[in-house]
Design an enzyme around this catalytic site. Structure first.
Site, short mmCIF file in Angstrom:
data_model
loop_
_atom_site.label_atom_id
_atom_site.label_comp_id
_atom_site.label_asym_id
_atom_site.label_seq_id
_atom_site.Cartn_x
_atom_site.Cartn_y
_atom_site.Cartn_z
N ASP A 51 6.61 44.52 -6.75
CA ASP A 51 7.71 45.47 -6.61
C ASP A 51 7.40 46.77 -7.33
O ASP A 51 6.58 46.81 -8.23
CB ASP A 51 8.90 44.84 -7.32
CG ASP A 51 10.11 44.85 -6.46
OD1 ASP A 51 10.01 44.41 -5.32
OD2 ASP A 51 11.15 45.31 -6.97
N LYS A 77 8.19 51.97 -3.30
CA LYS A 77 8.12 53.38 -2.92
C LYS A 77 7.00 54.12 -3.63
O LYS A 77 6.96 55.32 -3.66
CB LYS A 77 9.46 54.06 -3.27
CG LYS A 77 10.59 53.55 -2.45
CD LYS A 77 11.89 54.17 -2.93
CE LYS A 77 13.05 53.33 -2.47
NZ LYS A 77 14.16 53.31 -3.40
N MET A 193 21.35 51.23 -11.49
CA MET A 193 21.29 52.13 -10.32
C MET A 193 22.46 53.12 -10.31
O MET A 193 23.01 53.43 -9.26
CB MET A 193 21.30 51.31 -9.01
CG MET A 193 20.06 50.48 -8.84
SD MET A 193 20.13 49.42 -7.39
CE MET A 193 20.92 47.97 -8.05
N1 SAH Z 1 16.07 43.12 -11.27
C1 SAH Z 1 16.11 44.30 -12.07
C2 SAH Z 1 17.10 45.32 -11.56
C3 SAH Z 1 16.71 45.92 -10.21
S1 SAH Z 1 17.83 47.11 -9.66
C4 SAH Z 1 16.43 43.88 -13.51
O1 SAH Z 1 16.81 42.73 -13.73
O2 SAH Z 1 16.26 44.69 -14.39
C5 SAH Z 1 16.99 48.60 -10.11
C6 SAH Z 1 17.66 49.25 -11.29
O3 SAH Z 1 17.38 48.52 -12.46
C7 SAH Z 1 17.21 50.66 -11.57
O4 SAH Z 1 17.85 51.60 -10.76
C8 SAH Z 1 17.64 50.82 -13.01
O5 SAH Z 1 19.03 51.03 -13.11
C9 SAH Z 1 17.35 49.43 -13.55
N2 SAH Z 1 16.06 49.31 -14.21
C10 SAH Z 1 15.02 48.56 -13.83
N3 SAH Z 1 14.02 48.62 -14.72
C11 SAH Z 1 14.45 49.45 -15.70
C12 SAH Z 1 13.91 49.88 -16.95
N4 SAH Z 1 12.71 49.48 -17.38
N5 SAH Z 1 14.67 50.70 -17.71
C13 SAH Z 1 15.90 51.07 -17.34
N6 SAH Z 1 16.46 50.70 -16.18
C14 SAH Z 1 15.75 49.88 -15.38
#
Ligand code: SAH
Length: 271
Positions: A51, A77, A193
């Site tokens: 991903d 992306k 998000m």
């Molecule tokens: N499964 C992921 C979430 C995916 S949705 C999880 O459990 O973290 C995607 C969103 O996750 C992004 O838009 C952002 O809001 C958040 N995100 C993912 N990785 C991040 C990171 N390292 N720092 C801050 N926000 C993060």
């Protein structure tokens, strides 16, 4: 007496390999936050679907020392390409698993937190494929930890809400005023998000929460690029602009952020 005719030797048939696929959480970025089970599962992969939000360091770890490295497919992306359509990813996972590959889908954070993990698991199981899910540390947790506060410091919060700021196409988004009212009752609001719709999030929450409610944003939580921004709900949009923060980021709202100053003071005393 004649001895019984020897029974015909049955051919030893190897049982057909049960098709298998794993959805693995990579955590927020730091390879040290990967679970042992995640690493072990990654190292069994013959096909690795990676991903967007998975750090290169974790992919490197998955490949290190492998005599036969897995085929790595980036499904995101990255590099300015359009995101790979979900239906294509699911088809790829199903086809590879049915062809006998050990397919591992590596997702940022936890595979069941705002991912399409549920849909993918359904699609795979519908084809008779065994699905294993390996949890990861979700970025919302890493973000609050980066700020030095727990989700649920018992002096300030008795629960936590994980909410997405990105509504499904055609579906109504969350009612931020209702969520704000819940936050006023002592629930920490952790928004994923939310950056693209920050102004709407702020306006909705302000209908239920005072402007001085503590807020914070953490970009790239749990990775070397981590950046944080402290503010109030009233100054959220301006502060994020001033700090120059963008996605991926977590927005945190709630009284639990007050614990930050108390914990920092305790640290100073201990030093
Ligand atoms: N499964 C992921 C979430 C995916 S949705 C999880 O459990 O973290 C995607 C969103 O996750 C992004 O838009 C952002 O809001 C958040 N995100 C993912 N990785 C991040 C990171 N390292 N720092 C801050 N926000 C993060």
């Amino acid at each position: 007496m004649t001895s019984p005719a020897p029974s015909k030797a049955r051919p030893i048939r190897k049982p057909a390999k049960q098709p298998w696929c794993a959805l693995v959480g990579a955590g927020p970025g730091d390879p040290e936050l990967l679970t042992l089970k995640a690493l072990r599962t990654l190292r069994r992969a013959t096909v690795l679907l990676v991903d967007d939000l998975v750090s290169d360091a974790i992919v490197t770890l998955a490949l290190r020392g492998r005599r036969r490295p897995p085929r790595v497919v980036h499904v995101g992306k990255r590099g300015g390409c359009k995101s790979t359509p979900q239906a294509f990813i699911e088809r790829l996972m199903v086809n590879e698993a049915l062809a006998g590959e050990r397919v591992v889908r590596l997702k940022g954070g936890d595979p069941f937190v705002f991912e399409r993990g549920g849909e993918e698991a359904e699609a795979l199981r519908a084809q008779g494929i065994d699905v294993e899910v390996v949890n990861g540390i979700t970025s919302g947790l890493a973000a609050t930890t980066a700020l030095g506060v727990p989700w649920t410091h018992r002096d300030h919060a008795h629960g936590v809400m994980l909410v997405t700021g990105h509504a499904r196409e055609g579906a109504p988004g969350p009612d931020w005023a209702v969520l704000g009212a819940a936050a006023a009752q002592g629930l920490t609001l952790v928004i994923y998000m939310g950056m693209a719709r920050l102004a709407a999030v702020q306006a909705g929450l302000l209908r239920a929460l005072p402007g001085h409610t503590p807020a914070a944003v953490v970009q790239h939580a749990g990775s070397p690029q981590e950046r944080t921004c402290d503010c109030t709900l009233a100054s959220l949009v301006d502060a994020v602009r001033a700090c120059g923060l963008g996605s991926p980021a977590i927005v945190i709202i709630g009284k639990v952020l007050q614990a930050r100053s108390a914990l920092a003071a305790a640290e100073r005393l201990a030093a």
